[in-house]
Scaffold this active site. Structure first.
Site, PDB file in Angstrom:
ATOM      1  N   SER A  70       0.832  -1.194   0.000  1.00 24.31           N
ATOM      2  CA  SER A  70       0.000   0.000   0.000  1.00 24.31           C
ATOM      3  C   SER A  70       0.877   1.258   0.000  1.00 24.31           C
ATOM      4  CB  SER A  70      -0.936  -0.061   1.208  1.00 24.31           C
ATOM      5  OG  SER A  70      -2.017   0.803   1.060  1.00 24.31           O
ATOM      6  N   ASP A  77      -9.031  -4.165  -6.007  1.00 25.23           N
ATOM      7  CA  ASP A  77      -8.523  -3.451  -4.830  1.00 25.23           C
ATOM      8  C   ASP A  77      -9.207  -2.089  -4.739  1.00 25.23           C
ATOM      9  OD1 ASP A  77      -7.000  -1.957  -2.966  1.00 25.23           O
ATOM     10  OD2 ASP A  77      -5.159  -3.009  -3.490  1.00 25.23           O
ATOM     11  N   HIS A  89      -7.199  -5.846  -0.547  1.00 28.09           N
ATOM     12  CA  HIS A  89      -6.114  -4.875  -0.611  1.00 28.09           C
ATOM     13  C   HIS A  89      -4.834  -5.552  -0.138  1.00 28.09           C
ATOM     14  CE1 HIS A  89      -4.130  -1.059  -0.541  1.00 28.09           C
ATOM     15  NE2 HIS A  89      -4.004  -1.005   0.770  1.00 28.09           N
TER      16      HIS A  89
END
Length: 528
Positions: free
Chosen positions: A245, A470, A498
């Site tokens: 991320s 995602d 995610h």
């Protein structure tokens, strides 16, 4: 949404929106069959063992020699080694002021080949906490056998020199959820945006008051420079790295600054470093709209689904419910009022994985029935709010502060309104909760990073992993990052959620493990 209609409370990406974002940007993969039942217990160093790391001794500028040559006092902290590293407060004008970085190392469980540094995202997540709690669930056992897993708290976060924005946590909590009395102004009107600007001004002033000038030195380029120091102090000639991320922005920024020092790098759930504040928000609005649509499709097949009719009917019912709470908040037993900002956060927080969809059905059903406790509990938990109103850590403050330095905010009211039209067109159901001024509109310091393409010429292969569904870092960003990197290799994953590595999909895990273990990167794109 919140009566102030602060987009800062609804921009849910880990980066890219300079407003407030959800902090729980990583959903940890479930333990694989046969994995240890208690995370973080393997590789205990033992009181008689000594850490194996020593600085590389590489040549650096004279003013940086004390940092690159420092002797870290590694301490046995149970399953790991823990240490504190001293770094310049400002890498780009290194003076005498310094900060501290908290670091933890989970030793390789077998014959050691090196170290892999790890960041779970955020901005604001504690890598120390993740590695100490979940070391055996972050890397495949075959990789853990041969590599130390290194977690660090980025500057501003947790055990490193922290930032702060309040004395009384109630101040930040009220900023987060309090609904002003009286009728709300027309959305995106000058009055509405002026109120948002006043709210942003309060936050910026509070963070500056409690943190000082350090507040301008916690951007991602500073963090990436810290990463190079950690690499050298661990004795690694090149940086082996796993970032998830927001951690992918740290990784790509590192590759931009130090391409010759890139080792085996894997960026999972990628952020495109050239995305602007608006582009990142547009990405996210569309991503969460997609994820919510997938949730609704599944929900309509469940007995406890709170919606009736078709998928389109359910989406319209969702928007109507958000608008109704915006106009008439739900009062909960303790006197708080649940506005659509908190409700929306509770929805979005449960879209990071399909494993959370059952909880989301309950949240929506309760709110539809006029009960706000479940939604408040989900929204509070996501921002790390304890039952007593205090915060678990400073991840919320760091999240905002880092994004404010990484992305020049949009402050022109007409531009905000024009951007809002595009966002709502891309996300008719959830888009209205992404629009408005961000929380950085009155930040006391200008952004220190300008979004730009990163090519990292000369870097070793960099694996980029993107999940097609995602919501938080939509797939196109992974496609874009892999394409702009001269050595980028894309792994596309047709899945919800995610973050995809070490989640039980051998199509993803196998090439990543091979790269970490043998240095052999995929020859081309992989579709999983």
């Amino acid at each position: 949404m919140h009566r102030l209609r602060r987009r800062g409370l609804t921009a849910l990406a880990v980066v890219a929106a300079t407003g407030l974002a959800l902090t729980g940007c990583v959903i940890l993969p479930p333990p694989l069959p046969g994995s240890p039942s208690t995370p973080g217990t393997s590789g205990t160093p033992g009181a008689s063992d000594e850490p194996l790391w020593s600085p590389t001794g590489e040549a650096v500028a004279p003013e940086l020699e004390p940092y690159f040559g420092q002797d870290v006092d590694w301490q046995d902290c149970g399953a790991n080694w823990c240490g504190t590293v001293t770094a310049p407060m400002d890498w780009f004008s290194a003076g005498e002021e310094s900060i501290e970085l908290a670091v933890t190392v989970a030793p390789a469980t077998g014959e050691r080949r090196g170290a892999i540094l790890y960041n779970p995202g955020g901005p604001g997540a504690s890598g120390v906490e993740y590695v100490q709690s979940y070391a055996d669930y972050l890397l495949h056992p075959d990789v853990r056998e041969h590599y130390d897993l290194v977690g660090f708290d980025p500057r501003g976060v947790g055990g490193s020199t922290p930032i702060s924005c309040y004395d009384d946590p109630q101040e930040l909590y009220d900023w987060l959820w309090e609904i002003p009395p009286g009728p709300a102004p027309e959305p995106l009107s000058d009055e509405d945006l002026e109120q948002q600007l006043e709210s942003a001004q309060w936050l910026g002033d509070a963070c500056l008051e409690h943190t000082g000038d350090y507040l301008q030195h916690i951007g991602t380029e500073q963090v990436a420079s810290d990463l190079d120091l950690l690499r050298a102090l661990l004795g690694e000639e090149r940086l082996n790295y796993l970032g998830v991320s927001y951690g992918t922005l740290i990784g790509s920024t590192y590759a931009d600054l130090f391409p010759e020092n890139v080792g085996r790098m894997v960026l999972d759930a990628a952020v495109a470093p050239d995305s602007t504040d608006f582009e990142g928000t547009l990405y996210q609005a569309a991503g969460f709209e997609l994820a919510y649509g997938n949730f609704v499709t599944d929900c309509l097949q469940q007995r406890d689904c709170p919606f009736q009719g078709s998928k389109e009917d359910a989406l319209q019912q969702t928007r109507a419910l958000l608008d109704a709470i915006d106009a008439d908040p739900i009062e909960v037993a303790d006197g708080r009022q649940l506005g659509s900002g908190a409700f929306f956060t509770a929805i979005a927080a449960n879209l990071y994985s399909d494993a959370q969809w059952e909880t989301l059905r309950q949240v929506i059903a309760d709110v539809a029935a006029g009960r706000g406790e479940t939604a408040f509990a989900q929204a509070d938990a996501y921002y790390g709010v304890r039952p007593d109103g205090s915060f678990e850590d400073n991840s919320l403050e760091t999240l905002i502060a880092v994004n404010c330095l990484d992305y020049p905010p949009v402050t022109d009211f007409d531009e905000v309104r024009a951007n809002a039209e595009q966002i709502m067109a891309a996300a008719p159901t959830l888009g209205p909760d992404f629009v408005g001024l961000g929380s950085c509109a009155a930040w006391p310091f200008e952004a220190t990073r300008e979004p730009h393409e990163i090519t990292a010429p000369g870097a070793e292969p960099i694996i980029v992993i993107g999940g097609i569904n995602d919501p938080a870092t939509p797939y196109q960003q992974s496609v874009d990052l892999a394409a702009m990197l001269e050595s980028g290799v894309l792994i596309s994953v047709d899945a919800e959620g995610h973050g995809q590595y070490f989640g039980g999909n051998d199509c993803v895990d196998r090439p990543v493990n091979e790269y970490f273990l043998d240095g052999v990167a995929p020859a081309g794109q992989i579709d999983c």
